[in-house]
Design an enzyme around this catalytic site. Structure first.
Site, short mmCIF file in Angstrom:
data_model
loop_
_atom_site.label_atom_id
_atom_site.label_comp_id
_atom_site.label_asym_id
_atom_site.label_seq_id
_atom_site.Cartn_x
_atom_site.Cartn_y
_atom_site.Cartn_z
N TYR A 1 -24.03 22.03 29.22
CA TYR A 1 -24.30 21.11 28.10
C TYR A 1 -23.14 20.14 27.94
CZ TYR A 1 -25.95 19.63 23.47
OH TYR A 1 -26.41 18.90 22.39
N ASP A 2 -21.91 20.70 27.84
CA ASP A 2 -20.74 19.85 27.57
C ASP A 2 -20.55 18.80 28.67
OD1 ASP A 2 -20.62 22.04 25.92
OD2 ASP A 2 -18.47 22.38 26.15
N GLY B 1 -22.71 18.01 30.98
CA GLY B 1 -23.92 17.19 31.08
C GLY B 1 -23.84 16.00 30.15
N ARG C 1 -29.16 29.20 16.81
CA ARG C 1 -28.07 28.55 16.08
C ARG C 1 -27.85 29.22 14.74
NH1 ARG C 1 -29.05 22.26 17.63
NH2 ARG C 1 -31.23 22.88 17.52
N VAL D 1 -27.48 28.29 11.62
CA VAL D 1 -28.22 28.03 10.38
C VAL D 1 -29.58 28.74 10.38
CG1 VAL D 1 -29.20 26.28 8.86
CG2 VAL D 1 -26.95 25.88 9.92
N PHE E 1 -28.95 32.71 10.35
CA PHE E 1 -28.52 33.33 9.08
C PHE E 1 -29.60 33.23 8.01
CE2 PHE E 1 -23.54 33.36 9.43
CZ PHE E 1 -23.65 34.10 10.59
N GLY F 1 -15.60 35.61 12.72
CA GLY F 1 -16.22 34.65 11.79
C GLY F 1 -15.22 33.67 11.21
N ARG G 1 -17.17 25.36 11.50
CA ARG G 1 -18.13 24.31 11.86
C ARG G 1 -18.32 23.43 10.63
NH1 ARG G 1 -17.19 26.40 16.01
NH2 ARG G 1 -18.59 26.92 17.74
N1 UDP Z 1 -22.77 32.08 15.30
C1 UDP Z 1 -22.73 33.32 14.69
N2 UDP Z 1 -23.88 34.05 14.60
C2 UDP Z 1 -25.09 33.59 15.08
C3 UDP Z 1 -25.12 32.32 15.68
C4 UDP Z 1 -23.95 31.59 15.78
O1 UDP Z 1 -21.68 33.79 14.24
O2 UDP Z 1 -26.09 34.32 14.96
C5 UDP Z 1 -21.53 31.29 15.39
C6 UDP Z 1 -21.21 30.80 16.79
O3 UDP Z 1 -20.44 31.75 17.49
C7 UDP Z 1 -20.44 29.54 16.50
C8 UDP Z 1 -21.05 29.01 15.21
O4 UDP Z 1 -21.72 30.13 14.61
O5 UDP Z 1 -19.07 29.81 16.29
C9 UDP Z 1 -22.04 27.88 15.39
O6 UDP Z 1 -22.93 28.28 16.39
P1 UDP Z 1 -24.23 27.47 16.77
O7 UDP Z 1 -24.93 28.24 17.86
O8 UDP Z 1 -25.01 27.15 15.57
O9 UDP Z 1 -23.73 26.07 17.33
P2 UDP Z 1 -22.44 25.60 18.15
O10 UDP Z 1 -21.61 24.92 17.14
O11 UDP Z 1 -21.73 26.77 18.76
O12 UDP Z 1 -23.01 24.70 19.17
#
Ligand code: UDP
Length: 316
Positions: free
Chosen positions: A145-146, A148, A186, A188, A191, A207, A211
């Site tokens: 991804y990065d 790319g 992801r 959001v 959770f 944790g 972000r």
């Molecule tokens: N993350 C988490 N639990 C999850 C999904 C993601 O703790 O169930 C963390 C992940 O390790 C990252 C952050 O939340 O540090 C954001 O992850 P996401 O996959 O949403 O997007 P990213 O910013 O990594 O592209």
């Protein structure tokens, strides 16, 4: 005005289709539905001026008639998706971007490339300004991804310099809102759906990584302004409000008024430790800044997520 949107049936793409239709454009939505969903745009199909084309932009991209804008948003976008589809991700950023740029060149259209904060990798500069070149592992699992997206930016700048194509590059930071797939991995949707189901929150690592979360309507407004501007260098669009993942876990429980357990799982390889956009450029050039706080944006998203969770759970 006529606008073609690759990845138009995805989360961001579908919001763009809606916005451009509302602004009076005819919209051609091209998507191969690898991670997009036809349901995201079905409500638009009844409207005049909208056309859905099921096609893989990595293979080819063409369109009858004139075009004013090409928005190139086709790509698996969550870590879960691009780790599942590594080759498709690289191909859409390489061949797909080439095809999108060729189409823009042929039609003398303006093109907006969806780039990402992931071009900064695990950043050593914080917050991230557009002038920072990034810290990316070129062979790690996230590199599909990065790298790319970095390649796509390079190709976009080459088309601008070589052919004078009117290019725009948006570096999108973590964005959320209705139409994200619950299971896209992801944080959001993960959770919110975990709290709604009363399941433990899966916090990766301790944790303490951060972000910065932007509500989708803010992002769309910033991108429309960027497209209309004459600025061909990359512009960060994101919400500078920065949260640790643990803080985010607390906020989701507060908004949903429900407490669940926390379950720590291993941190994915190369997971960036911090991320926050410096949006000085967007403020100065576009007069843009986000309006929706994380708490507000979560409240605006909850009904959608609740409905999705309901649809996916068997009735009692
Ligand atoms: N993350 C988490 N639990 C999850 C999904 C993601 O703790 O169930 C963390 C992940 O390790 C990252 C952050 O939340 O540090 C954001 O992850 P996401 O996959 O949403 O997007 P990213 O910013 O990594 O592209």
């Amino acid at each position: 005005m006529r606008t073609l949107i690759t990845g138009g049936a995805g989360f961001l793409g579908s919001h763009l289709c809606e916005r451009f239709l509302r602004d009076g454009h005819d919209v051609v939505c091209v998507d191969n539905l690898l991670t997009g969903k036809r349901d995201n745009v079905r409500h638009l199909e009844a409207q005049g001026g909208f056309r859905f084309v099921n096609s893989d932009v990595s293979v080819s991209l063409s369109c009858d008639g004139p075009l004013d804008n090409v928005l190139h948003f086709a790509c698996p976008a969550s870590p879960f998706d691009y780790l599942k589809y590594p080759i498709e991700t690289l191909k859409v950023e390489a061949m797909g971007t080439h095809n999108a740029l060729e189409l823009a060149r042929e039609k003398e259209a303006r093109i907006l490339l969806a780039s990402t904060s992931e071009v900064y990798g695990d950043p050593l500069v914080h917050p991230q300004t557009e002038s920072y070149w990034g810290n990316v592992n070129p062979i790690g699992p996230r590199s599909v991804y990065d790298e790319g997206k970095r390649y796509a930016e390079a190709m976009t700048m080459a088309y601008h310099r070589t052919f004078g194509v009117e290019t725009r590059i948006v570096r999108i930071f973590n964005t959320y809102g209705p139409r994200m797939r619950l299971a896209d991995g992801r944080v959001v949707p993960a959770f919110v759906s975990q709290v709604l189901r009363g399941e433990p929150l899966t916090v990766f690592g301790d944790g303490e990584q951060t972000r910065s979360f932007c509500f989708v309507s803010d992002l769309v407004e910033g991108m429309v302004r960027l497209l209309q501007s004459d600025h061909h260098h990359p512009v960060n669009i994101g919400n500078p409000g920065e949260f640790t993942i643990m803080e985010f876990a607390v906020l989701v429980q507060e908004v949903l008024e429900k407490e669940v357990e926390i379950k720590h799982l291993p941190l994915p390889e190369d997971d960036p430790k911090v991320r926050r956009p410096d949006i000085t450029r967007a403020r100065e050039l576009l007069g843009w800044e986000p309006r929706v706080s994380l708490e507000e944006g979560l409240r605006l998203s909850v009904d959608f997520f609740r409905e999705e969770v309901g649809r996916q759970s068997p009735p009692d």
